[in-house]
Design a protein around this motif. Structure first.
Motif, PDB file in Angstrom:
ATOM      1  N   TYR A 132       0.743  -1.125  -0.010  1.00 30.86           N
ATOM      2  CA  TYR A 132      -0.055   0.058   0.070  1.00 30.86           C
ATOM      3  C   TYR A 132       0.788   1.335  -0.025  1.00 30.86           C
ATOM      4  O   TYR A 132       0.587   2.140  -0.784  1.00 30.86           O
ATOM      5  N   GLN A 133       1.906   1.284   0.910  1.00 28.47           N
ATOM      6  CA  GLN A 133       2.865   2.251   1.094  1.00 28.47           C
ATOM      7  C   GLN A 133       3.434   2.870  -0.298  1.00 28.47           C
ATOM      8  O   GLN A 133       3.248   3.749  -0.690  1.00 28.47           O
ATOM      9  N   GLU A 134       3.978   1.842  -0.796  1.00 32.09           N
ATOM     10  CA  GLU A 134       4.862   1.955  -2.036  1.00 32.09           C
ATOM     11  C   GLU A 134       3.740   2.390  -3.441  1.00 32.09           C
ATOM     12  O   GLU A 134       3.961   3.275  -4.108  1.00 32.09           O
ATOM     13  N   SER A 135       2.632   1.761  -3.575  1.00 35.62           N
ATOM     14  CA  SER A 135       1.805   2.164  -4.465  1.00 35.62           C
ATOM     15  C   SER A 135       1.225   3.709  -4.192  1.00 35.62           C
ATOM     16  O   SER A 135       1.156   4.248  -5.151  1.00 35.62           O
ATOM     17  N   ARG A 136       1.030   3.764  -2.986  1.00 34.71           N
ATOM     18  CA  ARG A 136       0.331   5.309  -2.739  1.00 34.71           C
ATOM     19  C   ARG A 136       1.386   6.317  -3.159  1.00 34.71           C
ATOM     20  O   ARG A 136       1.306   7.135  -3.826  1.00 34.71           O
ATOM     21  N   ALA A 137       2.581   6.127  -2.813  1.00 37.25           N
ATOM     22  CA  ALA A 137       3.754   6.912  -3.201  1.00 37.25           C
ATOM     23  C   ALA A 137       3.914   7.196  -4.466  1.00 37.25           C
ATOM     24  O   ALA A 137       3.979   8.367  -5.228  1.00 37.25           O
ATOM     25  N   VAL A 138       3.633   6.082  -5.343  1.00 38.48           N
ATOM     26  CA  VAL A 138       3.949   6.096  -6.875  1.00 38.48           C
ATOM     27  C   VAL A 138       2.864   6.710  -7.441  1.00 38.48           C
ATOM     28  O   VAL A 138       3.119   7.729  -8.370  1.00 38.48           O
ATOM     29  N   LEU A 139       1.741   6.526  -6.929  1.00 35.63           N
ATOM     30  CA  LEU A 139       0.441   7.078  -7.568  1.00 35.63           C
ATOM     31  C   LEU A 139       0.569   8.649  -7.475  1.00 35.63           C
ATOM     32  O   LEU A 139       0.163   9.334  -8.405  1.00 35.63           O
TER      33      LEU A 139
ATOM     34  N   SER B 134       3.182  11.567 -15.645  1.00 38.11           N
ATOM     35  CA  SER B 134       3.759  10.680 -16.209  1.00 38.11           C
ATOM     36  C   SER B 134       3.714   9.305 -16.005  1.00 38.11           C
ATOM     37  O   SER B 134       2.830   8.916 -15.089  1.00 38.11           O
ATOM     38  N   TYR B 135       3.830   8.293 -17.022  1.00 38.99           N
ATOM     39  CA  TYR B 135       3.721   7.040 -16.917  1.00 38.99           C
ATOM     40  C   TYR B 135       2.234   6.346 -16.384  1.00 38.99           C
ATOM     41  O   TYR B 135       2.155   5.646 -15.613  1.00 38.99           O
ATOM     42  N   ALA B 136       1.388   7.126 -16.841  1.00 30.74           N
ATOM     43  CA  ALA B 136      -0.030   7.017 -16.465  1.00 30.74           C
ATOM     44  C   ALA B 136      -0.534   5.775 -16.837  1.00 30.74           C
ATOM     45  O   ALA B 136      -1.533   5.134 -16.114  1.00 30.74           O
ATOM     46  N   LEU B 137       0.258   4.941 -17.925  1.00 28.80           N
ATOM     47  CA  LEU B 137      -0.144   3.339 -18.197  1.00 28.80           C
ATOM     48  C   LEU B 137       0.161   2.569 -17.034  1.00 28.80           C
ATOM     49  O   LEU B 137      -0.778   1.466 -16.949  1.00 28.80           O
ATOM     50  N   LEU B 138       0.940   2.907 -16.127  1.00 28.96           N
ATOM     51  CA  LEU B 138       1.418   1.974 -15.068  1.00 28.96           C
ATOM     52  C   LEU B 138       0.511   2.132 -13.900  1.00 28.96           C
ATOM     53  O   LEU B 138       0.295   1.519 -12.959  1.00 28.96           O
ATOM     54  N   LYS B 139      -0.403   3.400 -13.997  1.00 27.56           N
ATOM     55  CA  LYS B 139      -1.349   3.505 -12.674  1.00 27.56           C
ATOM     56  C   LYS B 139      -2.279   2.096 -12.424  1.00 27.56           C
ATOM     57  O   LYS B 139      -2.481   2.016 -11.030  1.00 27.56           O
ATOM     58  N   GLY B 140      -2.640   1.453 -13.321  1.00 25.09           N
ATOM     59  CA  GLY B 140      -3.532   0.567 -12.793  1.00 25.09           C
ATOM     60  C   GLY B 140      -2.804  -0.627 -12.104  1.00 25.09           C
ATOM     61  O   GLY B 140      -3.637  -1.315 -11.309  1.00 25.09           O
ATOM     62  N   TYR B 141      -1.463  -0.984 -12.284  1.00 21.23           N
ATOM     63  CA  TYR B 141      -1.014  -1.814 -11.364  1.00 21.23           C
ATOM     64  C   TYR B 141      -1.057  -1.447 -10.001  1.00 21.23           C
ATOM     65  O   TYR B 141      -1.252  -2.108  -8.986  1.00 21.23           O
ATOM     66  N   PHE B 142      -0.950  -0.109  -9.695  1.00 24.58           N
ATOM     67  CA  PHE B 142      -0.907   0.303  -8.297  1.00 24.58           C
ATOM     68  C   PHE B 142      -2.202   0.568  -7.808  1.00 24.58           C
ATOM     69  O   PHE B 142      -2.520   0.188  -6.582  1.00 24.58           O
ATOM     70  N   LYS B 143      -3.191   0.712  -8.507  1.00 25.68           N
ATOM     71  CA  LYS B 143      -4.562   0.748  -8.283  1.00 25.68           C
ATOM     72  C   LYS B 143      -5.054  -0.471  -7.847  1.00 25.68           C
ATOM     73  O   LYS B 143      -5.835  -0.849  -7.003  1.00 25.68           O
ATOM     74  N   ASP B 144      -4.723  -1.506  -8.501  1.00 21.73           N
ATOM     75  CA  ASP B 144      -4.695  -2.890  -8.240  1.00 21.73           C
ATOM     76  C   ASP B 144      -4.405  -3.261  -6.873  1.00 21.73           C
ATOM     77  O   ASP B 144      -5.125  -3.803  -6.101  1.00 21.73           O
ATOM     78  N   VAL B 145      -3.370  -2.885  -6.495  1.00 25.71           N
ATOM     79  CA  VAL B 145      -2.753  -3.204  -5.247  1.00 25.71           C
ATOM     80  C   VAL B 145      -3.495  -2.625  -4.394  1.00 25.71           C
ATOM     81  O   VAL B 145      -3.892  -3.225  -3.048  1.00 25.71           O
ATOM     82  N   LEU B 146      -3.746  -1.173  -4.521  1.00 22.17           N
ATOM     83  CA  LEU B 146      -4.591  -0.593  -3.591  1.00 22.17           C
ATOM     84  C   LEU B 146      -5.924  -1.070  -3.040  1.00 22.17           C
ATOM     85  O   LEU B 146      -6.477  -1.152  -2.219  1.00 22.17           O
ATOM     86  N   ALA B 147      -6.481  -1.656  -4.213  1.00 26.73           N
ATOM     87  CA  ALA B 147      -7.869  -2.256  -4.215  1.00 26.73           C
ATOM     88  C   ALA B 147      -7.782  -3.496  -3.296  1.00 26.73           C
ATOM     89  O   ALA B 147      -8.738  -3.582  -2.425  1.00 26.73           O
ATOM     90  N   VAL B 148      -6.697  -4.298  -3.503  1.00 23.87           N
ATOM     91  CA  VAL B 148      -6.631  -5.430  -2.761  1.00 23.87           C
ATOM     92  C   VAL B 148      -6.547  -4.902  -1.085  1.00 23.87           C
ATOM     93  O   VAL B 148      -7.405  -5.740  -0.215  1.00 23.87           O
TER      94      VAL B 148
END
Length: 107
Positions: free
Chosen positions: A74-81, A89-103
């Motif tokens: 969660y911490q890493e995903s939130r920071a990168v988002l 930048s790197y908007a295409l990668l947002k989905g990976y981090f949002k998936d982790v946050l959803a879990v």
């Protein structure tokens, strides 16, 4: 131009790590990569390459999630988002981090 050369060099150094990520993901053992990814996170942050840092943190978050370390994921995903949204930048990668946050939210 020098910044692009430095970015490219960092990305080439990530190739063995990427191969490990693919290998352990295929074996469904991505959690074993956590120590290596934590070390890589420090190296890419020092390099200044935003792309490399984003990719390593993506792998780290997914591995942490698989290992049950949801707080780290969660911490890493939130920071990168936050960084992706600030720099647009790197908007295409947002989905990976949002998936982790959803879990994390469903837990």
């Amino acid at each position: 131009m020098q910044e692009l050369d430095q970015d490219e060099e960092v990305i080439w150094h990530m190739l063995p790590l990427f191969c490990n990520v693919v290998y352990y993901t295929a074996r469904q053992e991505r959690a074993k990569l956590l120590p290596q990814l934590l070390e890589a996170r420090q190296r890419v942050r020092q390099s200044g390459s935003h792309f490399a840092a984003t990719r390593v943190i993506q792998w780290l978050a997914l591995s942490a999630e698989e290992a049950g370390q949801l707080h780290l994921a969660y911490q890493e995903s939130r920071a990168v988002l936050d960084r992706i949204e600030q720099t647009a930048s790197y908007a295409l990668l947002k989905g990976y981090f949002k998936d982790v946050l959803a879990v994390r939210r469903s837990w």
